[in-house]
Design an enzyme around this catalytic site. Structure first.
Site, PDB file in Angstrom:
ATOM      1  N   GLY A 296      58.577  22.225  10.386  1.00 30.33           N
ATOM      2  CA  GLY A 296      57.458  23.146  10.511  1.00 30.33           C
ATOM      3  C   GLY A 296      57.748  24.224  11.528  1.00 30.33           C
ATOM      4  N   CYS A 297      56.715  24.789  12.036  1.00 25.72           N
ATOM      5  CA  CYS A 297      56.815  25.874  13.006  1.00 25.72           C
ATOM      6  C   CYS A 297      57.600  25.428  14.238  1.00 25.72           C
ATOM      7  CB  CYS A 297      55.410  26.305  13.407  1.00 25.72           C
ATOM      8  SG  CYS A 297      55.359  27.438  14.781  1.00 25.72           S
ATOM      9  N   PHE A 298      58.591  26.216  14.625  1.00 26.09           N
ATOM     10  CA  PHE A 298      59.404  25.801  15.775  1.00 26.09           C
ATOM     11  C   PHE A 298      58.644  25.868  17.085  1.00 26.09           C
ATOM     12  CE2 PHE A 298      61.886  30.001  14.983  1.00 26.09           C
ATOM     13  CZ  PHE A 298      60.886  30.797  15.523  1.00 26.09           C
TER      14      PHE A 298
END
Length: 187
Positions: free
Chosen positions: A17-19
């Protein structure tokens, strides 16, 4: 970096997912020396964030973790990896949708590959998730460091709505279930 035996320093690369979220989670673990946000698994060299968000480059938002295996094992990192995102949704984490948000483990060695495969087999056998795990396991590809504004994002932007509504619940879960693995200086 702390004085240590460099033979125990290893690298792990995860996309889940979003880092911004994943960086914040792994930064707080004992034995994790550094977490870098970036992109990997795509088809072009040196992609920029604006290109990644289109989903056309094939890259995933990922983190590169330098960890001291004498303090935290690859298995323990995998446990946190699977506990802090949904590995059953293809190319999606919550409201973040696209191939750049896929769940993927990029292995550095055959040992990491085998360990990840065994871990997923265990999770499926134990029916930890109600849906099948879609996490891919791939050989590490070039890792491109994201722009400076994406590094250490949560720590620099805790009051942002995204941090409060998406990242804080992940950190709360981490504190609840993995308190013994937390570096109290980084929480």
């Amino acid at each position: 970096m702390n004085e240590q035996n460099n033979n125990t320093l290893e690298i792990a690369i995860f996309a889940n997912g979003c880092f911004w979220c994943t960086e914040a989670v792994f930064q707080r673990l004992k034995g994790v020396e550094q977490v870098v946000s970036g992109f990997t698994g795509g088809t072009i060299k040196n992609p920029a964030y604006r290109e990644i968000t289109t989903g056309r480059t094939g890259h995933a938002e990922a983190i590169k973790i330098s960890f001291d295996s004498a303090q935290i094992t690859y298995d323990e990192l995998l446990e946190v990896f699977f506990a802090t995102h949904d590995p059953t949704t293809l190319n999606r984490q919550g409201y973040d949708v696209g191939t750049q948000y896929r769940s993927e483990i990029f292995y550095i060695s055959e040992n990491q590959k085998e360990t990840a495969e065994k871990f997923i087999t265990f999770l499926e056998k134990e029916k930890v998730f109600t849906s099948p795990i879609v996490t891919a396991i791939s050989e590490a590809k070039p890792f491109y460091i994201a722009e400076e504004e994406h590094q250490n994002y949560y720590n620099e932007n805790k009051t942002q709505r995204y941090c409060q509504f998406v990242i804080n619940p992940k950190l709360d879960k981490l504190k609840k279930y993995y308190a013994d693995k937390l570096n109290t200086l980084k929480t």
